[in-house]
Design a protein around this motif. Structure first.
Motif, PDB file in Angstrom:
ATOM      1  N   GLU A  10      -3.089  -2.394  -2.676  1.00  0.00           N
ATOM      2  CA  GLU A  10      -4.603  -1.733  -2.213  1.00  0.00           C
ATOM      3  C   GLU A  10      -3.964  -0.114  -1.584  1.00  0.00           C
ATOM      4  N   TYR A  42      -5.596   3.362  -0.495  1.00  0.00           N
ATOM      5  CA  TYR A  42      -6.680   4.143   0.712  1.00  0.00           C
ATOM      6  C   TYR A  42      -7.417   5.744   0.591  1.00  0.00           C
ATOM      7  N   ASP A  43      -8.152   5.535  -0.008  1.00  0.00           N
ATOM      8  CA  ASP A  43      -8.144   7.303  -0.165  1.00  0.00           C
ATOM      9  C   ASP A  43      -8.080   8.243   1.234  1.00  0.00           C
ATOM     10  N   ASP A  44      -8.143   7.197   2.628  1.00  0.00           N
ATOM     11  CA  ASP A  44      -7.895   7.941   4.177  1.00  0.00           C
ATOM     12  C   ASP A  44      -6.860   7.317   4.655  1.00  0.00           C
ATOM     13  N   THR A  51       0.936  -1.377   0.122  1.00  0.00           N
ATOM     14  CA  THR A  51       0.121   0.086  -0.216  1.00  0.00           C
ATOM     15  C   THR A  51       0.804   1.015  -0.326  1.00  0.00           C
ATOM     16  N   ASP A 106      -6.598  -1.336   8.722  1.00  0.00           N
ATOM     17  CA  ASP A 106      -5.788  -1.950   8.278  1.00  0.00           C
ATOM     18  C   ASP A 106      -4.053  -2.571   8.042  1.00  0.00           C
ATOM     19  N   PRO A 112      -1.940   7.828   1.357  1.00  0.00           N
ATOM     20  CA  PRO A 112      -3.034   8.059   0.921  1.00  0.00           C
ATOM     21  C   PRO A 112      -2.322   9.964   0.432  1.00  0.00           C
ATOM     22  N   ARG A 134      -8.596   4.552   7.169  1.00  0.00           N
ATOM     23  CA  ARG A 134      -8.672   3.282   7.151  1.00  0.00           C
ATOM     24  C   ARG A 134      -7.246   2.419   6.194  1.00  0.00           C
ATOM     25  N   GLN A 135      -6.327   3.430   6.333  1.00  0.00           N
ATOM     26  CA  GLN A 135      -5.019   2.151   5.607  1.00  0.00           C
ATOM     27  C   GLN A 135      -4.704   1.812   7.181  1.00  0.00           C
TER      28      GLN A 135
END
Lengths: 169, 247
Positions: free
Chosen positions: B37, B39-41, B6, B48, B9, B44-45
């Motif tokens: 993966e 993420y927008d923010d 990831t 995870d 973001p 949430r990242q």
């Protein structure tokens, strides 16, 4: 061992003198003026010391603001910056706070090599590696004028009896 | 086993395809299945990351402490000559010339980019301003921070320097920078989680060699990077300590 500050290094002619004795028993004559150097916009002054307080890292802003060369700073005690207008009480709690593993913050008037001064808002934290304290990092940033004015009024009232008199060179 | 990669973001939307191409390149180099993966923010990242779902991350410096000290990530590389710096800007016609001209109650537009927000808040301290006496104007990206300034819904805005410089010429002409950070030592970092940590040196070698061939250089250019430099444990710990002093 720090040497006395040299009159030839002092900018602007007239200066005051004081003999400072540091926590480790070392002592030197410092020469200082009423010239304030403003903290540079957007900068952070960053330095690291080993556990006894000897400087191990100094960034460019530290070199620029202190007036010392990087070679002069590395290996020198961090109290090379101690200004005679800073009472011991202003640092009270620094070591206790660090010993608890917490960060210490405070407003500090620092002494430059040329005798001028600059105010900072300082944060000091212990560097813990694999569970062991290996040194300290100090980051200084620009303080507000309001806070500087408050400290400039407060700090002269915090000197212990005889503390200032002991400055006599 | 498929690993999950990831990216912080805060990357510009225009770089999305660049990260997918980078991920394809990395899978070939490591001969491993890696899922990208995005993420927008940050919330949430981080959830995870906390759940142990992430194996490789191009991380915001603000998250380095969480990743290294709590989740067992190891630093691999940092982008070459690319420090995170922040800019505070105001509308070009604003009466505000210096940070000290901002007053309590000022409306400050920013994204949720945590290191830029941290640096921005530090740069307004000399005006005796803090989160307690300013009004936050939350924006989804830096273009929206600029729009908040131009529409008059914010008095000042925090920008990642690179994102400010990537605003359109027309937009930038209507804004004025009042202060810029010069911190130099805060930067993003590529880090490997516990499942990929045993392959840390292999990943480092692949990244450090990226600028040695034309294809690698193309991929780097699409990410806005000049190359990678190795990031060791002590340099990362130093940055974590430094971020700790700022928060």
């Amino acid at each position: 061992m720090l040497r006395d500050m040299e009159p030839a290094d002092i900018a602007g002619g007239a200066f005051k003198e004081a003999r400072l004795t540091y926590f480790d028993g070392a002592s030197r004559i410092v020469r200082y003026t009423d010239v304030e150097v403003p903290f540079p916009e957007g900068r952070l002054i960053v330095s690291c010391t080993d556990v006894p307080g000897m400087i191990t890292q100094a960034n460019k802003a530290f070199v620029d603001m202190s007036g010392y060369s990087k070679e002069e700073l590395i290996g020198a005690p961090h109290y090379i910056l101690r200004h005679p207008d800073m009472p011991r009480a202003a640092f009270k709690g620094l070591w206790d706070t660090l010993a608890r593993g917490e960060k210490w913050t405070g407003y500090v008037k620092n002494l430059r090599k040329d005798g001028a001064y600059y105010w900072v808002f300082a944060t000091v934290i212990g560097n813990v590696r694999k569970g062991n304290l290996v040194g300290y990092t100090s980051v200084r940033r620009k303080p507000s004028r309001t806070k500087i004015d408050e400290c400039a009024k407060l700090y002269p009232t915090l000197f212990a009896p005889g503390e200032r008199e002991a400055y006599s060179p | 086993m498929t690993h999950t990669f990831t990216v912080s973001p805060d990357f510009p939307p225009a770089r999305i395809s660049g990260w997918f191409i980078f991920n394809t390149w990395l899978q070939r180099r490591l001969e491993a299945a890696i899922h990208l993966e995005l993420y927008d923010d940050f919330v949430r990242q981080r959830a995870d990351i906390a759940a142990g779902k992430i194996d490789l991350i191009y991380a915001n410096p603000y998250d380095a402490a969480l990743l290294v000290r709590e989740k067992g990530f190891v630093p691999v590389a940092r982008p070459r000559d690319k420090a995170d710096e922040a800019i505070i800007a105001v509308p070009a016609a604003s009466a505000v010339q210096h940070v000290e001209d901002l007053r309590p109650g000022a409306r400050i537009a920013s994204t949720d980019d945590p290191d830029v927000r941290t640096m921005g808040m530090i740069m307004i301290e000399p005006a005796d301003l803090s989160a307690a006496n300013t009004a936050a104007v939350a924006c989804g990206n830096y273009v929206l921070v600029a729009k908040a300034l131009l529409s008059g819904t914010a008095d000042a805005g925090f920008f990642l320097k690179q994102s400010f410089e990537e605003l359109s010429e027309v937009t930038r002409r209507q804004l004025r920078q009042i202060v810029e950070s010069h911190i130099y030592v805060v930067h993003h970092a590529l880090m490997a989680g516990p499942r990929l940590a045993p392959r840390r040196d292999e990943i480092r070698d692949a990244l450090l060699g990226m600028d040695q061939d034309a294809k690698g250089r193309d991929i780097l250019a699409n990410l806005g990077l000049a190359g990678w430099d190795e990031l060791d444990e002590e340099a990362t710990e130093f940055m974590i300590d430094l971020m700790d002093t700022l928060t």
